[in-house]
Enzyme design. Structure first.
Site, PDB file in Angstrom:
ATOM      1  N   ASP A 200       0.764  -1.359  -0.363  1.00  0.00           N
ATOM      2  CA  ASP A 200       0.530   0.247  -0.119  1.00  0.00           C
ATOM      3  C   ASP A 200       0.865   1.339  -0.013  1.00  0.00           C
ATOM      4  O   ASP A 200       1.982   1.157   1.010  1.00  0.00           O
ATOM      5  CB  ASP A 200      -0.854  -0.447   1.225  1.00  0.00           C
ATOM      6  CG  ASP A 200      -1.925   0.946   1.373  1.00  0.00           C
ATOM      7  OD1 ASP A 200      -2.938   0.334   0.946  1.00  0.00           O
ATOM      8  OD2 ASP A 200      -1.687   2.006   1.576  1.00  0.00           O
ATOM      9  N   ASN A 208      -3.017  13.045  -3.525  1.00  0.00           N
ATOM     10  CA  ASN A 208      -4.846  13.468  -4.145  1.00  0.00           C
ATOM     11  C   ASN A 208      -4.681  14.956  -4.005  1.00  0.00           C
ATOM     12  O   ASN A 208      -5.458  15.318  -4.793  1.00  0.00           O
ATOM     13  CB  ASN A 208      -5.647  12.174  -3.795  1.00  0.00           C
ATOM     14  CG  ASN A 208      -5.569  11.239  -5.101  1.00  0.00           C
ATOM     15  OD1 ASN A 208      -4.751  10.808  -6.069  1.00  0.00           O
ATOM     16  ND2 ASN A 208      -5.649   9.451  -4.695  1.00  0.00           N
ATOM     17  N   ASP A 217      -2.556   9.960 -10.183  1.00  0.00           N
ATOM     18  CA  ASP A 217      -2.404   8.357 -10.915  1.00  0.00           C
ATOM     19  C   ASP A 217      -1.310   8.184 -11.895  1.00  0.00           C
ATOM     20  O   ASP A 217      -0.474   7.340 -12.208  1.00  0.00           O
ATOM     21  CB  ASP A 217      -3.627   8.837 -12.043  1.00  0.00           C
ATOM     22  CG  ASP A 217      -5.029   8.866 -11.862  1.00  0.00           C
ATOM     23  OD1 ASP A 217      -5.972   8.027 -10.694  1.00  0.00           O
ATOM     24  OD2 ASP A 217      -6.119   9.240 -12.938  1.00  0.00           O
ATOM     25  N   GLU A 243      -4.856   2.053  -4.352  1.00  0.00           N
ATOM     26  CA  GLU A 243      -3.485   2.466  -3.989  1.00  0.00           C
ATOM     27  C   GLU A 243      -2.984   1.578  -3.407  1.00  0.00           C
ATOM     28  O   GLU A 243      -0.874   1.516  -3.595  1.00  0.00           O
ATOM     29  CB  GLU A 243      -2.768   3.258  -3.362  1.00  0.00           C
ATOM     30  CG  GLU A 243      -2.578   4.012  -1.817  1.00  0.00           C
ATOM     31  CD  GLU A 243      -5.024   3.598  -1.772  1.00  0.00           C
ATOM     32  OE1 GLU A 243      -5.015   4.192  -0.526  1.00  0.00           O
ATOM     33  OE2 GLU A 243      -5.937   3.665  -2.158  1.00  0.00           O
TER      34      GLU A 243
END
Length: 329
Positions: A200, A208, A217, A243
Site C-alpha cells: 500500500d 490526491n 494517477d 493504491e
C-alpha cells in the site's frame, strides 16, 4: 428452368432428365439460380444436363456440350485423376467430395475448379456433378480466415480487458486471485512455498488532496512500471485496488521473501509524488504445503500484516505466518 437437357423423341426435353433437374416439380428456383456449375451425366460419362453457369463462368456453350463426354472438359491430368480416383470413389461410396481439377476451355484456357460428384439418389443411371471455380472457393476461404482472425483479435482484446487494470496495465484483482489460487493449488500438490503480498502506498490520500487525482494517477502508473521491471521469474504483480498492489511469490525461502521486500521498498523510493519520494508498506502471508490454509486465509494474513506495518509507522514490511508476526524490513 433455363437449363439445357437432352432432346426427347418429340423434339422437347427428355422428361426423365427434366424431372431430375426439377422441371416437373413447380418451384420458385432452379439449377440456373445457383452460382455453381451443375452437370448430370449417364454412367458412360455423357453429359445429359448442364446449367448456365457452365457457359457463363466456365467458358463452355452449355447447349453444345450435351451428349459430349465430361472428361473432354478437363485437362489430360485431370482426366486421369477422374479415372483413377473419382470414379472408383463413386463406385465405392456413391460420392466424391472436394476434388481439385483443371478445366480446359475450348479457347485452351485452364481454369482450376473444385468438383463434387455423387450418384443421383433417385436414378442409379445418373451422376450429379457440381463444378465451382477454385478461385471463388479460395476467396471465400480467405474471407472466412480474415473473419476468424478478426474475431480472435477481438476475443483477445476482451480477455485482456477482463484481466487487466486500465490505469496501470497490470493484472487486475480478479486475475490475480485466479492465478494466486492456481499457485496455492500447485503448492499443495508439489510441496512448494507461496507468499502473498499486499503493498500500500503510504499517505497516498495526501498526494490526491495536495496535487490532484491526475498527479495521483501518475504516481500509480510510475510505481507500477518500476515494480513490473523489478519483478523476477516466479514473482506475479497486480493492482489489487486503489493504491494497493499485490504480489504472488513462488518457491522462495523466508530469507528470499525478506530480500524481495527490501528490493520493492528501494524501487518505491525512486518514485516521487511529485515533491518527495513515496514509500510503501507491505504485509505478507505465507503458505506452505501441509498448512491447509486457503487463498482467503493467506490473503487475510497478508492484510493483517499490512495493517501491523502501518500501525508500526509505515514504510516497512511485516510477515504473518499463522499467529506468528515477523518483522520483514
Amino acid at each position: 428452368m433455363h437449363a439445357y437437357g437432352k432432346p426427347g423423341p418429340g423434339g422437347g426435353p427428355d422428361q426423365r432428365i427434366c424431372a431430375i433437374a426439377g422441371d416437373l416439380t413447380p418451384a420458385p428456383f432452379g439449377a440456373d439460380d445457383f452460382p455453381v456449375g451443375c452437370i448430370v451425366t449417364d454412367p458412360a460419362g455423357r453429359i445429359l444436363f448442364a446449367s448456365h453457369y457452365v457457359g457463363t463462368d466456365l467458358g463452355f456453350d452449355a447447349a453444345q456440350i450435351i451428349q459430349t463426354h465430361i472428361d473432354d472438359m478437363f485437362t489430360r491430368a485431370s482426366g486421369l485423376l477422374i479415372a483413377e480416383y473419382l470414379r472408383p470413389a463413386l463406385a465405392q461410396t456413391r460420392r466424391c467430395d472436394e476434388t481439385v481439377l483443371t478445366i480446359l476451355t475450348p479457347e485452351r484456357h485452364r481454369i482450376p475448379v473444385v468438383v463434387n460428384a455423387r450418384m443421383h439418389p433417385r436414378d442409379e443411371d445418373c451422376v450429379c456433378w457440381t463444378i465451382l471455380r477454385a478461385e471463388k472457393r479460395h476467396k471465400l476461404h480467405d474471407a472466412l480466415l480474415r473473419s476468424h482472425e478478426l474475431l480472435e483479435k477481438r476475443a483477445n482484446r476482451l480477455r485482456k480487458l477482463a484481466s487487466t487494470d486500465e490505469l496501470t496495465g497490470l493484472f487486475n484483482r480478479r486475475e490475480f486471485l485466479k492465478r494466486a489460487g492456481e499457485s496455492l493449488t500447485f503448492s499443495a500438490q508439489n510441496g512448494t512455498s507461496v507468499a502473498l503480498v499486499i503493498a500500500d502506498v503510504d499517505h497516498f490520500k495526501r498526494v490526491n488532496d495536495t496535487f490532484g487525482h491526475d498527479a495521483g494517477d501518475d504516481v500509480l502508473r510510475e510505481l507500477a512500471h518500476r515494480l513490473r521491471h523489478a519483478c523476477r521469474a516466479g514473482e506475479l504483480l497486480a493492482r489489487y485496488g486503489g493504491e494497493e498492489f499485490s504480489f504472488c511469490l513462488e518457491g522462495l525461502s523466508l530469507a528470499a521473501v525478506r530480500g524481495f521486500a527490501q528490493r520493492m521498498h528501494q524501487v518505491a523510493s525512486e518514485v516521487r509524488a511529485p515533491d518527495k519520494p513515496i514509500s510503501i508498506s507491505m504485509g505478507i502471508g505465507l503458505h506452505f504445503d501441509g498448512t491447509g490454509k486457503t487463498l482467503t486465509q493467506t490473503l487475510k494474513e497478508a492484510d493483517d500484516a499490512l495493517y501491523a506495518a502501518k500501525q508500526a509507522g509505515r514504510n516497512r514490511t511485516f510477515i504473518l505466518d499463522g499467529e506468528k508476526l515477523i518483522t520483514g524490513t
